[in-house]
Structure formats: C-alpha cells, structure tokens
Design a protein around this motif. Sequence first.
Motif, PDB file in Angstrom:
ATOM      1  N   LEU A  20       0.811  -1.210   0.000  1.00  0.00           N
ATOM      2  CA  LEU A  20       0.000   0.000   0.000  1.00  0.00           C
ATOM      3  C   LEU A  20       0.847   1.265   0.000  1.00  0.00           C
ATOM      4  O   LEU A  20       0.473   2.275  -0.620  1.00  0.00           O
ATOM      5  CB  LEU A  20      -0.925   0.007   1.230  1.00  0.00           C
ATOM      6  CG  LEU A  20      -2.086  -0.984   1.203  1.00  0.00           C
ATOM      7  CD1 LEU A  20      -2.831  -0.971   2.545  1.00  0.00           C
ATOM      8  CD2 LEU A  20      -3.064  -0.651   0.077  1.00  0.00           C
ATOM      9  N   VAL A  21       1.983   1.260   0.699  1.00  0.00           N
ATOM     10  CA  VAL A  21       2.784   2.493   0.816  1.00  0.00           C
ATOM     11  C   VAL A  21       3.862   2.596  -0.255  1.00  0.00           C
ATOM     12  O   VAL A  21       4.445   3.671  -0.428  1.00  0.00           O
ATOM     13  CB  VAL A  21       3.434   2.575   2.212  1.00  0.00           C
ATOM     14  CG1 VAL A  21       2.393   2.491   3.297  1.00  0.00           C
ATOM     15  CG2 VAL A  21       4.502   1.498   2.398  1.00  0.00           C
ATOM     16  N   GLU A  22       4.135   1.513  -0.980  1.00  0.00           N
ATOM     17  CA  GLU A  22       5.219   1.550  -1.969  1.00  0.00           C
ATOM     18  C   GLU A  22       5.020   2.623  -3.038  1.00  0.00           C
ATOM     19  O   GLU A  22       5.984   3.304  -3.415  1.00  0.00           O
ATOM     20  CB  GLU A  22       5.359   0.171  -2.615  1.00  0.00           C
ATOM     21  CG  GLU A  22       6.557   0.081  -3.549  1.00  0.00           C
ATOM     22  CD  GLU A  22       6.689  -1.306  -4.157  1.00  0.00           C
ATOM     23  OE1 GLU A  22       7.742  -1.581  -4.745  1.00  0.00           O
ATOM     24  OE2 GLU A  22       5.738  -2.104  -4.026  1.00  0.00           O
ATOM     25  N   PRO A  23       3.798   2.849  -3.540  1.00  0.00           N
ATOM     26  CA  PRO A  23       3.651   3.902  -4.564  1.00  0.00           C
ATOM     27  C   PRO A  23       3.996   5.298  -4.070  1.00  0.00           C
ATOM     28  O   PRO A  23       4.265   6.190  -4.888  1.00  0.00           O
ATOM     29  CB  PRO A  23       2.166   3.806  -4.935  1.00  0.00           C
ATOM     30  CG  PRO A  23       1.756   2.427  -4.567  1.00  0.00           C
ATOM     31  CD  PRO A  23       2.553   2.104  -3.346  1.00  0.00           C
ATOM     32  N   TYR A  24       3.979   5.527  -2.753  1.00  0.00           N
ATOM     33  CA  TYR A  24       4.227   6.864  -2.226  1.00  0.00           C
ATOM     34  C   TYR A  24       5.682   7.084  -1.818  1.00  0.00           C
ATOM     35  O   TYR A  24       6.037   8.173  -1.357  1.00  0.00           O
ATOM     36  CB  TYR A  24       3.331   7.127  -1.012  1.00  0.00           C
ATOM     37  CG  TYR A  24       1.869   6.937  -1.299  1.00  0.00           C
ATOM     38  CD1 TYR A  24       1.135   7.917  -1.972  1.00  0.00           C
ATOM     39  CD2 TYR A  24       1.211   5.778  -0.900  1.00  0.00           C
ATOM     40  CE1 TYR A  24      -0.209   7.745  -2.239  1.00  0.00           C
ATOM     41  CE2 TYR A  24      -0.132   5.596  -1.165  1.00  0.00           C
ATOM     42  CZ  TYR A  24      -0.843   6.577  -1.845  1.00  0.00           C
ATOM     43  OH  TYR A  24      -2.172   6.398  -2.099  1.00  0.00           O
ATOM     44  N   LEU A  25       6.501   6.055  -1.912  1.00  0.00           N
ATOM     45  CA  LEU A  25       7.884   6.160  -1.461  1.00  0.00           C
ATOM     46  C   LEU A  25       8.763   6.684  -2.585  1.00  0.00           C
ATOM     47  O   LEU A  25       8.649   6.253  -3.740  1.00  0.00           O
ATOM     48  CB  LEU A  25       8.405   4.804  -0.983  1.00  0.00           C
ATOM     49  CG  LEU A  25       7.661   4.191   0.210  1.00  0.00           C
ATOM     50  CD1 LEU A  25       8.269   2.844   0.561  1.00  0.00           C
ATOM     51  CD2 LEU A  25       7.726   5.120   1.405  1.00  0.00           C
ATOM     52  N   ALA A  26       9.671   7.597  -2.251  1.00  0.00           N
ATOM     53  CA  ALA A  26      10.628   8.138  -3.216  1.00  0.00           C
ATOM     54  C   ALA A  26      11.773   7.156  -3.391  1.00  0.00           C
ATOM     55  O   ALA A  26      11.973   6.247  -2.588  1.00  0.00           O
ATOM     56  CB  ALA A  26      11.159   9.490  -2.729  1.00  0.00           C
ATOM     57  N   PRO A  27      12.582   7.300  -4.420  1.00  0.00           N
ATOM     58  CA  PRO A  27      13.728   6.389  -4.612  1.00  0.00           C
ATOM     59  C   PRO A  27      14.686   6.380  -3.445  1.00  0.00           C
ATOM     60  O   PRO A  27      15.379   5.391  -3.211  1.00  0.00           O
ATOM     61  CB  PRO A  27      14.394   6.937  -5.881  1.00  0.00           C
ATOM     62  CG  PRO A  27      13.306   7.668  -6.609  1.00  0.00           C
ATOM     63  CD  PRO A  27      12.426   8.248  -5.553  1.00  0.00           C
ATOM     64  N   THR A  28      14.762   7.466  -2.707  1.00  0.00           N
ATOM     65  CA  THR A  28      15.692   7.515  -1.581  1.00  0.00           C
ATOM     66  C   THR A  28      15.174   6.754  -0.369  1.00  0.00           C
ATOM     67  O   THR A  28      15.882   6.612   0.619  1.00  0.00           O
ATOM     68  CB  THR A  28      15.941   8.971  -1.180  1.00  0.00           C
ATOM     69  OG1 THR A  28      14.687   9.587  -0.843  1.00  0.00           O
ATOM     70  CG2 THR A  28      16.591   9.744  -2.314  1.00  0.00           C
ATOM     71  N   GLY A  29      13.954   6.294  -0.406  1.00  0.00           N
ATOM     72  CA  GLY A  29      13.407   5.553   0.717  1.00  0.00           C
ATOM     73  C   GLY A  29      12.554   6.387   1.631  1.00  0.00           C
ATOM     74  O   GLY A  29      12.019   5.892   2.604  1.00  0.00           O
TER      75      GLY A  29
END
Length: 485
Positions: A354-363
């Motif tokens: 659920l939260v993966e789409p909102y995470l930036a490449p930096t984590g």
Amino acid sequence: MRAEWRRLLPIPRSLLGRMLLLTLLAVLVAQALSSAIWLSQLRATQLEGLVTTARSLAHSMSASVRYFRSLPVAYRPLVLDQLRSMGGTRFVVSLNDRPLQMKLLPATPRRQAVTEAVSEVLQESLGGGADISVNFVSPDDLLIFNGGLKLDELPRSWAHYALTLEPVKPPVLVTQMQLAPGEWLYIASLLPEPYTTLEEPLLPAQQWWFMLFSSAFLLLFIGLLVHWQSRPLKRLARAARSMSLGAEVEPVAEGGGREVVEVGRAFNAMRERISRYLTERAQLFSAISHDLRTPITRLRLRVELLEDEAVQAKFGRDLDELELLVKGALQCVKDTDIHENIEPVDLNQLLHCLVEPYLAPTGTGQVTVHGQAQAAYPGKPLALRRCIGNLIDNALKYGHNARLYVEDDAHGYVLHVDDDGPGVPEQRLEQVFEPHFRLAGQQQGYGLGLGIARNIAHSHGGEVSLQNLREGGLRVTLQLPRTPD
C-alpha cells in the motif's frame, strides 16, 4: 476502585481460569474455616486433658508432702539424701529455710490453667491455710537449694533425669510450700507428655497434606469438568467469529449442558436468519442497481433532446447527483459486504504494497512506517487491504503526509495513522463515519472511506477511532483483536 483491585488481583479472562480461581478461593476459605474449628476443638480438648493431668500431678505432690510431714524433722534430710543416691524420683525435692526467688516465666493461658489446678488440689488436700506458691521457671533460671545452685551445677543423677528432656528445654513446674517455720518444701517436676512444652498446638503436617491433596484433586476435577463443558462454547465462539467475517458457517454441533445446548440451538437459528437476510439483501441491491441505471440512462438521452440549455444543465446536474448517490450506496454495500474466505494475512506485506507507490527512490516520502506485525492475522485479505488503504488515502488527502505506527502483541494488532491535516472538530469525531459526510465540500469522493473502514473493522471484531493530536493533525487508530473476547 475496580481497576485497582484488578491490578492487585489479576483475574483470568478464560472461563476455565476464572472457575479454577473461584474454586481455589472457595476451597481455601472452606479449609481455613474447617481447620480453625478443628484446631479450636483440639485446643479445648488438650486444655481439658492438661488440667486433668495437672490435677493428677498435684495429687501425687500432695502424697509426697504428706509423706514428708509424717517423717520426724531430723529424718527428712536423710531421706532426701537416700533418694538422690538412688537416682531421684519423679520429683526433685529439697528442703530450704526460705522460699527460693527465681525468674518466673510469663503467664500464658495454659500455664495459668496448670498453676490454678495444682494450687486448688494442694489447698484442698493439705488444708486451706497452707502457704503454697506454684510457678513455671525456665531450666536455665531454675534454682534447687538455698545456696543458689542451678541445675547444671548439680550431679546429673540428682535432678537431670527428672527435669531435662534434651535437646528440648521445657518449663519446670516449681511448687514451694511451708511445712513449719523456717522449713520450706521445694518440689520441681515436668509435666508428662504430650503436655511437656505447654505450647499451643498448630496444624499437624498430616492436616496440611490433606488440605493440599484435597484442594489439588478438587481443582483437577473442576478443571476437567469446566474444560469439558466449555468446548461447545469455544466451538460457538469460533463459529460466531467466522460468521462475523462473512464466511459460510456450518451449523454448530449442540452439546454440553442443557443451557449450552440452548445457546447452540439459538445460535444456529440466528445463523439461518442472518444468512437468509444477507442473501435477500444482495438480491435487493442487485435489483436496485439494475432498475435505477436504466431510467437514469433514459433520462440522460431525453435531456439531450431539450432545446433550452439552461433547463438541460439543471436536469444534468440533478441526474449527476442522483447517479452519485446511487453509486455511493452501491459502493458502500459492495465494499462492506465482501465475500472472501478467511485466511492468514501478512499485514507487513500488505502495508508494504500500500505504501510503496508513495515512497521516493531515496526511501523517504509521503508515507512512513514504524514497527511491524509479529505474526499473520486471520481475516479477509481484500477487505483488510481496502480498510487500511482507505485510512492511508484519507490521511494523504487531508494531511498530505501519513505516518504509520504498528503495535502488535498476543492480544491484538493496532495501527495508528497520523497526518498533518487540520484535524476534526471534537463534536464531529463520530459524525465523519456517517455515509456521504464530508467536512470539506469541495473534496472529491463519496464521503464513504472512513465508514467503510470502520465497517470492515467491525466485521473482524475490531474498531476504528479518531483522535486529534496535540501538536496538530489527526490520528486514526485501527484495532484488530487476535483473540476473540
């Protein structure tokens, strides 16, 4: 007050634990009362026997006193010397020119009963005017002769065999009476068994073992009985939890006591009524969906034929609002009545998806997660995904950021979703769960997200609650129990 008692005396939550605790308390109270009654009767009986023994001892003393009185004064010391040379008698006897002053033991009910009984018998046997003193003395403080000789300073054959019971040091009964002016007869003796020490009897070891084994056997049998009777209740609880999640539940086997059988029978009847109601409701909303879409579509076609654009726009807005209400009602029913099988759900994996789409490449990004679930949760995967997804979407929509805090233990799974939004007025914390209610009228959506999340949580036996944060923002808490109450 009740919470303080629960902290001082933890009460088990299971029926078996509570029954065993109540049984243990009842056994302890009953054993304590019966032991107290038994011990009081034992002490009364022993006190009666002690007084009888003391009177018998006093009669022996009076016989010795009469014997010494019958002897000529000059022969009395000679007879005493002969008795000591022969190894002594039951009593240690001496003649003194005055009563010996010794440190007396403090009076206790038993000592007082003995001294009173001995004094009474001696007064009756020797005459009421006799000057007699009866007291108890410790062997360490005992004096025998005028010179102040103690027991340890005398030859063992003189007094030790009559006045010592090594290693025990029982109190010595000392009787002194005046035979003539300047002549006092001294008699020291021990009480016979079992009254030698004059101690109050305690519960014997056999009684303690009897109480222990009787309590253990009673708890064992009560535990087996409660376990046997509670098995139908556990089956009923499992069936009720499965039914609350919407699963197909077989009729519960009716067993156990008469009351438990009645509960199982009532549950089966309720299960049939609920199943029939859900089926009829699904059919009803399917019919509503089919019947309403057709006239709405037909009305839209007729609106297009209107020449007045103002009237056409008004009709269009009304139809849009009507279609929005229909879609919202159908979506509410669809999202809260999800027919899924109950299976172990990996809540950590679910949150990650659920939260993966909102995470930036930096984590780092709009959503952060702190903590993790300790074990899988038995529930409906899609329903839980919608429930948690609605909470995250709601936080991002109104607060722009979502901070997730996970707490998990053997009792339940708790998820806190914090945002940086304006929060919710205190008087409307419950109102926001109502269908189609929105604080911001310009926000898109049906106003169903929180209500659907709460309904899904309720179907799992949990709850969704709101709390305004002191530093600003809103906290939405999802609680899912791991053990049904």
